[in-house]
Design a protein around this motif. Structure first.
Motif, PDB file in Angstrom:
ATOM      1  N   VAL A  50      32.217  75.767 -30.234  1.00  0.00           N
ATOM      2  CA  VAL A  50      33.577  76.068 -29.789  1.00  0.00           C
ATOM      3  C   VAL A  50      33.566  76.589 -28.354  1.00  0.00           C
ATOM      4  CG1 VAL A  50      35.597  77.533 -30.181  1.00  0.00           C
ATOM      5  CG2 VAL A  50      34.415  76.492 -32.122  1.00  0.00           C
ATOM      6  N   SER A  51      32.650  77.503 -28.073  1.00  0.00           N
ATOM      7  CA  SER A  51      32.551  78.009 -26.693  1.00  0.00           C
ATOM      8  C   SER A  51      32.153  76.914 -25.724  1.00  0.00           C
ATOM      9  CB  SER A  51      31.547  79.166 -26.635  1.00  0.00           C
ATOM     10  OG  SER A  51      30.238  78.716 -26.951  1.00  0.00           O
ATOM     11  N   SER A  52      31.302  75.988 -26.187  1.00  0.00           N
ATOM     12  CA  SER A  52      30.929  74.859 -25.332  1.00  0.00           C
ATOM     13  C   SER A  52      32.130  73.978 -25.030  1.00  0.00           C
ATOM     14  CB  SER A  52      29.825  74.044 -26.016  1.00  0.00           C
ATOM     15  OG  SER A  52      29.475  72.917 -25.247  1.00  0.00           O
TER      16      SER A  52
ATOM     17  N   GLU B 186      35.679  87.055 -30.171  1.00  0.00           N
ATOM     18  CA  GLU B 186      34.835  86.869 -28.979  1.00  0.00           C
ATOM     19  C   GLU B 186      35.363  85.824 -28.016  1.00  0.00           C
ATOM     20  OE1 GLU B 186      31.374  86.154 -31.531  1.00  0.00           O
ATOM     21  OE2 GLU B 186      30.335  87.700 -30.372  1.00  0.00           O
ATOM     22  N   LEU B 187      36.162  84.867 -28.518  1.00  0.00           N
ATOM     23  CA  LEU B 187      36.652  83.778 -27.670  1.00  0.00           C
ATOM     24  C   LEU B 187      38.176  83.801 -27.555  1.00  0.00           C
ATOM     25  CD1 LEU B 187      34.398  80.887 -29.048  1.00  0.00           C
ATOM     26  CD2 LEU B 187      33.941  82.385 -27.105  1.00  0.00           C
ATOM     27  N   SER B 188      38.781  84.951 -27.771  1.00  0.00           N
ATOM     28  CA  SER B 188      40.243  85.018 -27.817  1.00  0.00           C
ATOM     29  C   SER B 188      40.898  85.034 -26.450  1.00  0.00           C
ATOM     30  CB  SER B 188      40.672  86.262 -28.608  1.00  0.00           C
ATOM     31  OG  SER B 188      40.145  87.446 -27.984  1.00  0.00           O
TER      32      SER B 188
ATOM     33  N   ARG C 116      35.774  85.094 -23.341  1.00  0.00           N
ATOM     34  CA  ARG C 116      35.020  83.837 -23.325  1.00  0.00           C
ATOM     35  C   ARG C 116      33.983  83.851 -22.210  1.00  0.00           C
ATOM     36  NH1 ARG C 116      40.207  81.764 -24.638  1.00  0.00           N
ATOM     37  NH2 ARG C 116      40.689  81.346 -22.440  1.00  0.00           N
ATOM     38  N   LYS C 117      34.362  84.378 -21.049  1.00  0.00           N
ATOM     39  CA  LYS C 117      33.423  84.457 -19.936  1.00  0.00           C
ATOM     40  C   LYS C 117      32.245  85.354 -20.282  1.00  0.00           C
ATOM     41  CE  LYS C 117      33.137  85.812 -15.063  1.00  0.00           C
ATOM     42  NZ  LYS C 117      33.884  86.370 -13.899  1.00  0.00           N
ATOM     43  N   THR C 118      32.522  86.509 -20.909  1.00  0.00           N
ATOM     44  CA  THR C 118      31.449  87.418 -21.312  1.00  0.00           C
ATOM     45  C   THR C 118      30.536  86.765 -22.347  1.00  0.00           C
ATOM     46  OG1 THR C 118      32.886  89.311 -20.896  1.00  0.00           O
ATOM     47  CG2 THR C 118      30.941  89.693 -22.254  1.00  0.00           C
ATOM     48  N   PHE C 119      31.127  86.049 -23.309  1.00  0.00           N
ATOM     49  CA  PHE C 119      30.338  85.384 -24.350  1.00  0.00           C
ATOM     50  C   PHE C 119      29.419  84.331 -23.739  1.00  0.00           C
ATOM     51  CE2 PHE C 119      29.649  82.045 -27.478  1.00  0.00           C
ATOM     52  CZ  PHE C 119      29.239  82.762 -28.589  1.00  0.00           C
ATOM     53  N   ILE C 120      29.935  83.539 -22.804  1.00  0.00           N
ATOM     54  CA  ILE C 120      29.144  82.473 -22.180  1.00  0.00           C
ATOM     55  C   ILE C 120      28.007  83.064 -21.350  1.00  0.00           C
ATOM     56  CG2 ILE C 120      29.238  80.655 -20.434  1.00  0.00           C
ATOM     57  CD1 ILE C 120      32.032  79.972 -21.497  1.00  0.00           C
ATOM     58  N   GLU C 121      28.291  84.143 -20.639  1.00  0.00           N
ATOM     59  CA  GLU C 121      27.249  84.768 -19.827  1.00  0.00           C
ATOM     60  C   GLU C 121      26.100  85.308 -20.677  1.00  0.00           C
ATOM     61  OE1 GLU C 121      29.125  87.738 -17.495  1.00  0.00           O
ATOM     62  OE2 GLU C 121      30.207  86.326 -16.205  1.00  0.00           O
ATOM     63  N   HIS C 122      26.407  85.778 -21.904  1.00  0.00           N
ATOM     64  CA  HIS C 122      25.383  86.375 -22.752  1.00  0.00           C
ATOM     65  C   HIS C 122      24.670  85.351 -23.632  1.00  0.00           C
ATOM     66  CE1 HIS C 122      27.495  90.115 -21.668  1.00  0.00           C
ATOM     67  NE2 HIS C 122      26.377  90.722 -21.991  1.00  0.00           N
TER      68      HIS C 122
ATOM     69  N   CYS D 291      22.968  81.006 -18.043  1.00  0.00           N
ATOM     70  CA  CYS D 291      23.758  81.045 -16.811  1.00  0.00           C
ATOM     71  C   CYS D 291      22.966  81.713 -15.689  1.00  0.00           C
ATOM     72  CB  CYS D 291      25.065  81.794 -17.023  1.00  0.00           C
ATOM     73  SG  CYS D 291      26.179  81.037 -18.206  1.00  0.00           S
ATOM     74  N   VAL D 292      23.119  81.203 -14.505  1.00  0.00           N
ATOM     75  CA  VAL D 292      22.603  81.843 -13.297  1.00  0.00           C
ATOM     76  C   VAL D 292      23.813  82.271 -12.480  1.00  0.00           C
ATOM     77  CG1 VAL D 292      21.226  81.576 -11.207  1.00  0.00           C
ATOM     78  CG2 VAL D 292      20.514  80.438 -13.322  1.00  0.00           C
ATOM     79  N   MET D 293      24.060  83.548 -12.440  1.00  0.00           N
ATOM     80  CA  MET D 293      25.254  84.067 -11.784  1.00  0.00           C
ATOM     81  C   MET D 293      25.052  84.124 -10.274  1.00  0.00           C
ATOM     82  SD  MET D 293      27.121  84.314 -14.329  1.00  0.00           S
ATOM     83  CE  MET D 293      28.546  84.980 -13.459  1.00  0.00           C
ATOM     84  N   PRO D 294      26.083  83.774  -9.508  1.00  0.00           N
ATOM     85  CA  PRO D 294      25.970  83.855  -8.043  1.00  0.00           C
ATOM     86  C   PRO D 294      25.885  85.301  -7.576  1.00  0.00           C
ATOM     87  CG  PRO D 294      28.212  83.309  -8.692  1.00  0.00           C
ATOM     88  CD  PRO D 294      27.395  83.258  -9.939  1.00  0.00           C
ATOM     89  N   VAL D 295      25.202  85.480  -6.459  1.00  0.00           N
ATOM     90  CA  VAL D 295      25.028  86.808  -5.871  1.00  0.00           C
ATOM     91  C   VAL D 295      25.815  86.846  -4.560  1.00  0.00           C
ATOM     92  CG1 VAL D 295      23.378  88.506  -5.005  1.00  0.00           C
ATOM     93  CG2 VAL D 295      22.742  86.990  -6.905  1.00  0.00           C
ATOM     94  N   GLU D 296      26.573  87.905  -4.378  1.00  0.00           N
ATOM     95  CA  GLU D 296      27.389  88.053  -3.171  1.00  0.00           C
ATOM     96  C   GLU D 296      26.618  88.859  -2.132  1.00  0.00           C
ATOM     97  OE1 GLU D 296      31.966  89.258  -1.914  1.00  0.00           O
ATOM     98  OE2 GLU D 296      31.117  89.931  -3.818  1.00  0.00           O
TER      99      GLU D 296
END
Length: 622
Positions: free
Chosen positions: A186-188, A264-266, A271-277, A281-286
């Motif tokens: 579902v998250s996918s 978790e996906l409401s 959804r963003k937190t669920f996908i990151e965990h 994911c490789v998160m961008p660095v500012e």
């Protein structure tokens, strides 16, 4: 028999279980036949592909022999019908630093180094016939393990009959793991809606809210259906028990429970937190530039490389042979690659190809013109076959920065995080878990349009700037006022009588001297001419004809080119000319005779000599 997933390390004992694994875990369906690599988005797509593409191949194979070769691993109990994928299994032993003997007949080579095994196979063993392998490793299978089209489609129907997704009694699975896997699916789906289908976050949330409302309002229908089924079978249950059954049915709907209020996906943030965990994911660095408010977003390439190689398919695509004698097939065939000390070692190396371009995220013709313009730097693995490398999902983002910040602080400050990681990649490498060692790499080339290439190289980006030349600091006014110069490299004298007749006749019209000078490299008005290059002279049938520079003569401060003539045909679909040398035809020309003053270089593809003009050619009739 063991069936191995092509996308991960999962092994199952039957083909229907493999299809189920693909359906639940990956949502894609790699082709099981060994003819070529294909990935389907659904079981129906795989069934259609098999029936359209491989019916004749498997049918002819079945007619020739009802017995097929069986591969037996000498290091473990693994066995499967013989195909090129058996080397993937042997490479897994190499990743664990186990010593693997070469499976080919009459070869005593053995190693525990992954890259050495691949190099040995590509150099010494190109064929993959069953007769080329040792009989103890590849043998005839009396049970005829190779699947026909009907067998494969039968297993497809067994795993996915029509649109059914039921789990049979003989294939029970852990319901907790199944629930978690369906939640990942579902998250996918939400991730695909955002990243591939470009559905906005607002629209996605609207869909989620409406679906939850529909599921809630459908409870009376479920209650009525359950009650009717129980009554038809002679069961009468109390109202509280019936409500509990209905509640259990609703709770078993993963889409409803995962997106209901507080789940978790409401919401977008959840959804963003669920996908990151739960996703790699490789998160961008500012990174902040010199002043606050001026930043550059950087996606660490070392972490991205590690995450990419968690997919076994990537490693297989890089290590598979991709070269043909006498042809330019990949970047490893070029002189730049072969002369590079790091890239030409023969080990597993990661050559990176960068691409730089600017983009507008607002209307470029309105009031926001150039205000929201961004510069993006992308990268891709250059040693992946072009048919995979050109796919959009294979191109990775490295840097995103505002063009105004780029022009203010320069490329050195913006590219600093990227260059820092590239230095680490060159000196220490990045650890690849599936290889079991550090793999080095470097930037192989940088692609860009003219404006981005000028900016990266330090030139003025505007084509109307005062400094026009990429090679000197001459201004536009100096170009107009300065007399053109002719410069030559090493010059040698030669007797006119020793030259071909066509050259003698041409030179006698310009001088009475018996000695002239010739060179192999001359520069006229900033354009460099070298023996072996092609120039456009004359026309035939309305199209330009070409000749190859054989010798360059200097006579009375003028330059003459002795050329060998070529017949040419225009190949429209590749917008290039195919050249064929004439055996004895020579001609001599001045620069003023040329259709275009820019010389060209020819190249060979598949035994054909091709030449691609750099710009429009205005032909001159001689």
């Amino acid at each position: 028999m063991i069936w191995q997933c092509k996308l991960c390390s999962t092994s199952v004992s039957s083909r229907p279980q493999l299809f189920k694994h693909y359906r639940l875990s990956t949502a894609t369906f790699p082709e099981l036949a060994p003819f070529h690599a294909s990935i389907m988005i659904s079981l129906n797509a795989l069934r259609t592909h098999l029936s359209r593409t491989h019916t004749a191949q498997l049918s002819s194979s079945a007619e020739q022999s009802r017995e097929t070769a069986l591969f037996k691993c000498p290091l473990c109990t693994f066995q499967q019908p013989f195909s090129e994928s058996v080397f993937c299994h042997l490479r897994r032993h190499l990743k664990n630093h186990e010593t693997v003997a070469c499976p080919y007949r009459d070869c005593n080579y053995s190693t525990n180094v992954y890259s050495s095994f691949n190099s040995h196979k590509s150099r010494a063993h190109q064929a993959s016939l069953t007769s080329d392998f040792q009989s103890a490793i590849v043998s005839e299978d009396p049970q005829n393990l190779q699947a026909s089209i009907s067998e494969v489609t039968g297993d497809l129907d067994e795993e996915c009959p029509g649109q059914s997704t039921e789990v049979g009694d003989d294939d029970q699975c852990d319901t907790v793991n199944l629930r978690n896997q369906l939640k990942m699916n579902v998250s996918s789906l939400f991730l695909k809606m955002q990243a591939i289908l470009h559905v906005s976050n607002t629209a996605t949330q609207e869909i989620v809210d409406h679906l939850n409302q529909i599921f809630s309002l459908s409870q009376p229908l479920i209650k009525e259906a359950v009650s009717d089924i129980l009554q038809r079978n002679g069961h009468n249950i109390a109202e509280p028990t019936l409500d509990e059954v209905v509640s259990a049915v609703i709770d078993s709907n993963i889409l409803f429970t995962a997106t209901s209020k507080g789940a978790e996906l409401s919401s977008y943030k959840r959804r963003k937190t669920f996908i990151e965990h739960n996703y790699p994911c490789v998160m961008p660095v500012e990174y902040q530039l010199e002043q606050p408010g001026h930043t550059v977003m950087y996606v660490p390439i070392l972490q991205m490389i590690q995450e990419l190689f968690r997919n076994t398919d990537i490693l297989n695509k890089i290590t598979e042979p991709n070269t043909e004698p006498g042809q330019y097939v990949s970047c490893s065939d070029g002189s730049h690659f072969l002369e590079n000390e790091l890239l030409s070692t023969g080990d597993l190396i990661l050559p990176l190809q960068l691409y730089i371009d600017d983009l507008e995220i607002a209307n470029p013709l309105g009031t926001s013109r150039k205000i929201h313009k961004l510069c993006a730097v992308y990268w891709v693995l250059a040693n992946v076959s072009p048919k995979y490398r050109s796919a959009l999902h294979a191109i990775q983002l490295a840097i995103l920065v505002k063009v105004t910040d780029l022009r203010k602080y320069g490329y050195a400050a913006v590219l600093a995080p990227l260059l820092h990681d590239v230095r680490i990649l060159e000196e220490d490498g990045v650890f690849i878990e599936r290889v079991g060692q550090n793999v080095k790499g470097t930037i192989f080339c940088v692609s860009a349009d003219n404006l981005a290439a000028h900016g990266l190289s330090g030139f003025v980006e505007s084509f109307k700037a005062g400094y026009l030349c990429r090679f000197c600091m001459a201004t536009r006014e100096e170009f107009q006022a300065t007399e053109p110069k002719t410069e030559a490299s090493r010059v040698d004298s030669v007797l006119v009588s020793a030259l071909p007749e066509v050259a003698q006749a041409h030179i006698r019209r310009q001088t009475t001297s018996d000695i002239i000078y010739h060179t192999s490299n001359v520069t006229i008005d900033g354009t460099n001419y070298v023996c072996g290059m092609f120039v456009s002279v004359g026309a035939s049938g309305g199209l330009s004809t070409f000749c190859k520079i054989e010798q360059i003569y200097l006579v009375n401060h003028s330059v003459s080119f002795l050329c060998s003539d070529y017949d040419s045909w225009y190949v429209e679909h590749i917008r290039s000319y195919e050249l064929l040398a004439t055996r004895t035809s020579l001609s001599i020309h001045l620069q003023s005779d040329l259709n275009d003053t820019v010389p060209l270089s020819a190249y060979k593809i598949g035994g054909s000599l091709l030449l691609t003009p750099k710009r429009f050619l205005q032909v001159k009739q001689n």
